[in-house]
Design an enzyme around this catalytic site. Sequence first.
Site, mmCIF file in Angstrom:
data_model
loop_
_atom_site.group_PDB
_atom_site.id
_atom_site.type_symbol
_atom_site.label_atom_id
_atom_site.label_comp_id
_atom_site.label_asym_id
_atom_site.label_seq_id
_atom_site.Cartn_x
_atom_site.Cartn_y
_atom_site.Cartn_z
ATOM 1 N N GLU D 60 0.665 -1.409 -0.080
ATOM 2 C CA GLU D 60 -0.139 0.082 0.203
ATOM 3 C C GLU D 60 0.940 1.354 -0.015
ATOM 4 O OE1 GLU D 60 -0.515 -2.617 2.041
ATOM 5 O OE2 GLU D 60 -2.397 -3.345 1.234
ATOM 6 N N HIS D 130 -11.693 -6.003 8.932
ATOM 7 C CA HIS D 130 -12.376 -5.602 7.658
ATOM 8 C C HIS D 130 -13.673 -4.729 7.971
ATOM 9 C CE1 HIS D 130 -10.068 -9.309 6.769
ATOM 10 N NE2 HIS D 130 -9.939 -8.766 5.531
HETATM 11 C C1 LIG Z 1 -2.066 -4.928 4.512
HETATM 12 C C2 LIG Z 1 -2.892 -5.745 3.524
HETATM 13 N N1 LIG Z 1 -3.203 -5.524 2.449
HETATM 14 C C3 LIG Z 1 -3.984 -6.297 1.746
HETATM 15 C C4 LIG Z 1 -4.681 -7.289 2.243
HETATM 16 C C5 LIG Z 1 -5.712 -8.158 1.817
HETATM 17 N N2 LIG Z 1 -5.371 -9.574 1.389
HETATM 18 C C6 LIG Z 1 -5.736 -10.481 2.208
HETATM 19 S S1 LIG Z 1 -4.760 -11.807 1.874
HETATM 20 C C7 LIG Z 1 -4.101 -11.056 0.407
HETATM 21 C C8 LIG Z 1 -3.092 -12.026 -0.592
HETATM 22 C C9 LIG Z 1 -1.950 -12.398 0.006
HETATM 23 O O1 LIG Z 1 -1.277 -13.269 -0.827
HETATM 24 P P1 LIG Z 1 0.097 -14.076 -0.266
HETATM 25 O O2 LIG Z 1 0.736 -13.125 0.823
HETATM 26 O O3 LIG Z 1 0.734 -14.542 -1.422
HETATM 27 O O4 LIG Z 1 -0.666 -15.237 0.681
HETATM 28 P P2 LIG Z 1 -1.592 -16.457 0.125
HETATM 29 O O5 LIG Z 1 -2.953 -15.865 0.304
HETATM 30 O O6 LIG Z 1 -1.205 -16.715 -1.344
HETATM 31 O O7 LIG Z 1 -1.125 -17.759 1.071
HETATM 32 C C10 LIG Z 1 -4.543 -9.867 0.124
HETATM 33 C C11 LIG Z 1 -4.199 -8.773 -1.012
HETATM 34 C C12 LIG Z 1 -4.378 -7.479 3.781
HETATM 35 N N3 LIG Z 1 -4.986 -8.619 4.483
HETATM 36 N N4 LIG Z 1 -3.387 -6.714 4.328
#
Ligand SMILES: Cc1ncc(C[n+]2csc(CCOP(=O)(O)OP(=O)(O)O)c2C)c(N)n1
Lengths: 403, 403, 325, 325
Positions: D60, D130
């Site tokens: 972000e 959320h």
């Molecule tokens: C700071 C923040 N930004 C956005 C999100 C929304 N979000 C939740 S999971 C996710 C994707 C995470 O991907 P990754 O780190 O590759 O983990 P995976 O889900 O593949 O295990 C996002 C964008 C969040 N939880 N926290």
Amino acid sequence: MSTTTAAGVVHEPTFLNGDEFHIPRFELLRQDGTLHPQAAAPEFERETALRIYRAMLFTRVLDERMMAAQRQGRLSFYMQSTGEEGTVVGSTAALDPGDMIMAQYREQGALAYRGFGLDEFMDQLFGNEHDHGKGRQMPIHYGSKTLNYLTISSPLATQIPQATGYAYGQKLAGEGLCTLTVFGEGAASEGDFHAALNMASVLQVPVVFLCRNNGYAISTPAHEQFHADGIAPRAFGYRMKVIRVDGNDVLAVHQATRAARKLAVEDNQPVLIEAMTYRLAAHSSSDDPSGYRSRKEEDAWREKDPILRMRRWLEAQGWWSDDEEKHEQETRRREVLEAMKAAEKRRPPALETLVTDVYAQVTPALAEQLAALESHIRKYPDAYPKSAPYLDRDKATGGRDHG
Amino acid sequence: MSTTTAAGVVHEPTFLNGDEFHIPRFELLRQDGTLHPQAAAPEFERETALRIYRAMLFTRVLDERMMAAQRQGRLSFYMQSTGEEGTVVGSTAALDPGDMIMAQYREQGALAYRGFGLDEFMDQLFGNEHDHGKGRQMPIHYGSKTLNYLTISSPLATQIPQATGYAYGQKLAGEGLCTLTVFGEGAASEGDFHAALNMASVLQVPVVFLCRNNGYAISTPAHEQFHADGIAPRAFGYRMKVIRVDGNDVLAVHQATRAARKLAVEDNQPVLIEAMTYRLAAHSSSDDPSGYRSRKEEDAWREKDPILRMRRWLEAQGWWSDDEEKHEQETRRREVLEAMKAAEKRRPPALETLVTDVYAQVTPALAEQLAALESHIRKYPDAYPKSAPYLDRDKATGGRDHG
Amino acid sequence: MAEMNLLQAINNALDTAMAANDKVVCFGEDVGVFGGVFRATSHLQEKYGRDRCFNTPLVEQGIIGFANGLAAQGAVPVAEIQFADYIFPAFDQIVNETAKFRYRSGNLFDVGGLTIRTPYGGGIAGGHYHSQSPEAYFAHTPGLRVVVPRNPHQAKGLLLAAIRTPDPVLFLEPKRLYRAAVGEVPDEDYELPLGEAEITREGTDITLLAWGAQMEVLDRAAEIAEKEGISCEIIDLRSILPWDVETVTESVLKTGRLVISHEAPLTGGFAAEIAATIQSCCFLYLESPIARVTGLDTPFPLTLEKEYLPDHLKVFEAIKATIDY
Amino acid sequence: MAEMNLLQAINNALDTAMAANDKVVCFGEDVGVFGGVFRATSHLQEKYGRDRCFNTPLVEQGIIGFANGLAAQGAVPVAEIQFADYIFPAFDQIVNETAKFRYRSGNLFDVGGLTIRTPYGGGIAGGHYHSQSPEAYFAHTPGLRVVVPRNPHQAKGLLLAAIRTPDPVLFLEPKRLYRAAVGEVPDEDYELPLGEAEITREGTDITLLAWGAQMEVLDRAAEIAEKEGISCEIIDLRSILPWDVETVTESVLKTGRLVISHEAPLTGGFAAEIAATIQSCCFLYLESPIARVTGLDTPFPLTLEKEYLPDHLKVFEAIKATIDY
Ligand SMILES: Cc1ncc(C[n+]2csc(CCOP(=O)(O)OP(=O)(O)O)c2C)c(N)n1
Ligand SMILES: Cc1ncc(C[n+]2csc(CCOP(=O)(O)OP(=O)(O)O)c2C)c(N)n1
Ligand SMILES: [Mg+2]
Ligand SMILES: [Mg+2]
């Protein structure tokens, strides 16, 4: 003190980008469950091997059941670890039980391995009065003090610099323990990831950074997340030891983590592990991957199932059979269903949990807000079915501990 | 799409940390002003060479004078670029004048090269009514729209992802321009630095990241800032082209930047340049380095003075002489003094500048706050000597543009 | 008792805390050998070693992330952010993590040991980015304590309490007073209460309320007002969060008038919360509207800083307007 | 005119803006092929290409840093932050950079083209992370505009105005209404004014004020009150910063009573600013204290979300208490 190498001098502009260096992938088991010919057999006791396998299997069963429950509307939200159980359980098994785990959210396998109770899972998922987290966070935000598993926090990557700090405390305490922090390849884009690695490296902290590179961050494929050869080369920016491992090979993950832990605990050296794996399921119960990836791609990875691979190895060792598999699966399924039914019926957390734990002691202002809320609920009990029926029971049992 | 190399598989845990790779340093000129034997003579016109040299010399003179002025209490604050003029001016000279520069704060040489007026420097330093920044920021926070030099912002590293965004806009505009962003090795620890490099690499943005690795971030030596071989290996984490250059060798910096710019503009490839240099002066007028580093260390670097090195080269070309040096120094000193005297006398910015530029138009609430302030000042004119004397003059000349 | 300035009192508090508890650890940018850019951590590395007092890399989000983890482990981190203007890269770690750590885990884990120290405020020709007063951002964040001392004696006692309270504390140090405020400070270990305001001057006609460096502005305004026959009661809020509604309410019930002052911009500043609460608690007793004397609704300027700041003359004018309403 | 839900209206506004001006660029996490986790950017990549609608890495602070630079260059970025709860890593880029860009450069450079869109608020079983409503953090930041729409029609008009105003805008989208709020939305390009509140229901006894998803809570409360013979005037603030003091003042001068509601915690929430201002502007006309009906001073819970939230019953009780004062 010079901080750069005396690597020599050149007299025309010479650009590097890291392509010069190749990061190999460490593997022991082939998908058919046999060892790679050059691989030394890992020293593994039957008991540990079975404990690992059972934790993986349990995780798979739990995920399937709870996703189904979510689809039935019994649960508000769920996240599966499907396909990544090898990475999570294999690494956890390589730790000392006293080591701290700071995970992202898809690491229920670590808890399963460490012995988190089925009821503990369910109570969190249903946010009932027994939930350690007192019904404040969404499903899958588990935590356990006794199992040294930090309560999950949704904001991504925040736990990574926290792991550096936690491990610094472990180093000061001198108890020979370390911290393992787990995160996705998406979360590794956050500034907090870099802060964590740099500080760990400068301050020589016993922390193991484990990246589950599962190819996706929700819909964003890894190649739109970074342009490099995975996450591993970021370690070079901090002169940190790094290893890439086949994340679906639980034996290799285990051995890599054991070696990393040794470096961490014995030399106060942080280590990065990049586990190459794949998120076989949707990102969460709110997601539908068909919008951003192909069935074919998924199927190719389904063939690399870490559970199946280990099962084949166990069978080859003579440590596991079809019957045992069947029995294990059935038992687990039944237990999960029963525990779910019980957890669903448990009452919600007491009203006072709305204001406790904000501070160590409930402040006078919060006690007032609670009192006002309580009389409001008494006025309109029908509007607040989760708390109204219990107000007096709480009173009677002296449930409140603030004030 | 695979995001990792097929670098092969290993069967025992293999850790790398980047020590396997050596990042050479690019140099052309030796300290005596002669070229390294193997170095090709850079293609340099006399005019450009002199323009570079004069900008460096001017920067040195300006810094000495203004630091003295600060010591005399005439100026509230100052920051010198001493020792780093080669890095800053050499890189600027390799750009197109249309390219954007987003700097940290120690890059006055870039403005000097691009033709920022002496009065413009002084008006900013004294925060008077002619200051482009309207007296809102501390001394040395220069900015110039016409010279494509973004106004300096104190929070470190914030300009680095901004540079990625700016350059993305340049790419969309398709004018063949790029952005150069300059920052210290300390600022490169911020999360913003990593965000910037990763996004530039993924989005293929024409931006050049120039790190002035000058050994210190205030009192913090580079070896407490990071544990790696400088800043350069961080580029590998993003598969970004990187070059390390002797920052006190202005010819090498120039040539490296020219090559980097070409990659950026022609291939939309970001590039990282790490310029090895040294902050010869104190961090700022508020700092005293004797508390954290040795005179001996400073002296060793004083011998590597980039200005002296270039002067010797110019003399060897027959492009510069002792007389010219003397004349240039005297003229510049005199001009600086005169400009300073004039700027000191200029009046402060008009009162209304307190509320303009918060929004594109002054809001009604701010207009009211200004009106209230004005009547307050009229009541106590002695307490507000910077504004009270000018209230009516502003009125008379219709100075206000809000409302 | 020794005469100390505010910085020395802070240094002394840190020294006292580190001597008393070897879990106390101090770190931040330039905090080590150099003792911090203001020298608040002078000599602590010498005395307690590099493990317990050290430089960090230049990354505020990392400093607070690290501090959160360290506190969760059971250590007692005292993290310095070099200027309050530079605390924002750590905003996520503070607001989403520090403040919510205990709550979200149902009290399994907490970062109650954490103290974040940072110099704030204007009046030092610091311009745009060395002058901000960010207390209101944090005061909207349940789970944090926000504390501001007004003088050396307060600073030592409040900082020791902050370090030892089982809640995380943001300790804002009025840097304008670092060397300017001098006073007697007890040598011994002592704590002053968190969450309690202090009446620093009793009066009957009007209540003046502020914190930190703004307290001396109130004092000067009250002196002028006194000459015009207006008796001012002055309150130092000391804790911005949780704040002492009771003491303020009682005073306003008595005086019927309230002027609040802070350097931060008007809109959304913490005076808004106080005014909103007090107009409700004291509605029938208020003789005139609660007045706020604050910075302008703009970023912080440099050359015209004096014009921007809520000084004693502006406070005095507000007192008069409130009295004459 | 077409019937649309709030998400469709936002998608339509983005489409309209991108069609009208090829400098408009949309990006954020999962914003590209997928069209965002809520699908607010659906089909925009297909229509306008990958250069103008794309995924960013998950960072972000980078998204907003990038957006600031892009806006400074002259493009018109519309950056999405996936949830308002995740905006805090970008707090420094927003508060120290976006908000101060024009001021600190003396108007040489600005990021007026920037719009940051993000879903906020509770009521969707989103729990701790959320559900947050962070408007007050930004409302204390001069230089920003903060805008919140209450329905699809408002969303399209306000978002188009936000994208085109020469000031940076934080556009907070009430995600509880994304699919729940449905209404007629003009097909054509139109803008609704920023900085202006709207009276959505006229009344005489009491003024009710809120924004975003809280507007329907006020409507329900007003219906109940009406049955008890209380005539409510309802105002949608629409712009939190700068906010429309005049419209609110006029209404309260008429009704003599004010209830403000928001989901964010009480202390330091934006209702505090409104109450502080209005008690001053309407002092002699107020019949009872200004009441605030808000979230508790705690982080956001999950299971007991209904208890936490300021619903129509709580608002109704506040109306009665205010009337009966
Ligand atoms: C700071 C923040 N930004 C956005 C999100 C929304 N979000 C939740 S999971 C996710 C994707 C995470 O991907 P990754 O780190 O590759 O983990 P995976 O889900 O593949 O295990 C996002 C964008 C969040 N939880 N926290
Ligand atoms: C976000 C932020 N944190 C801290 C500071 C205070 N500060 C100003 S300069 C500086 C050191 C910068 O060092 P470096 O980036 O190496 O640049 P150099 O001064 O060596 O040119 C620090 C810590 C700041 N300006 N911004
Ligand atoms: Mg992933
Ligand atoms: Mg430096």
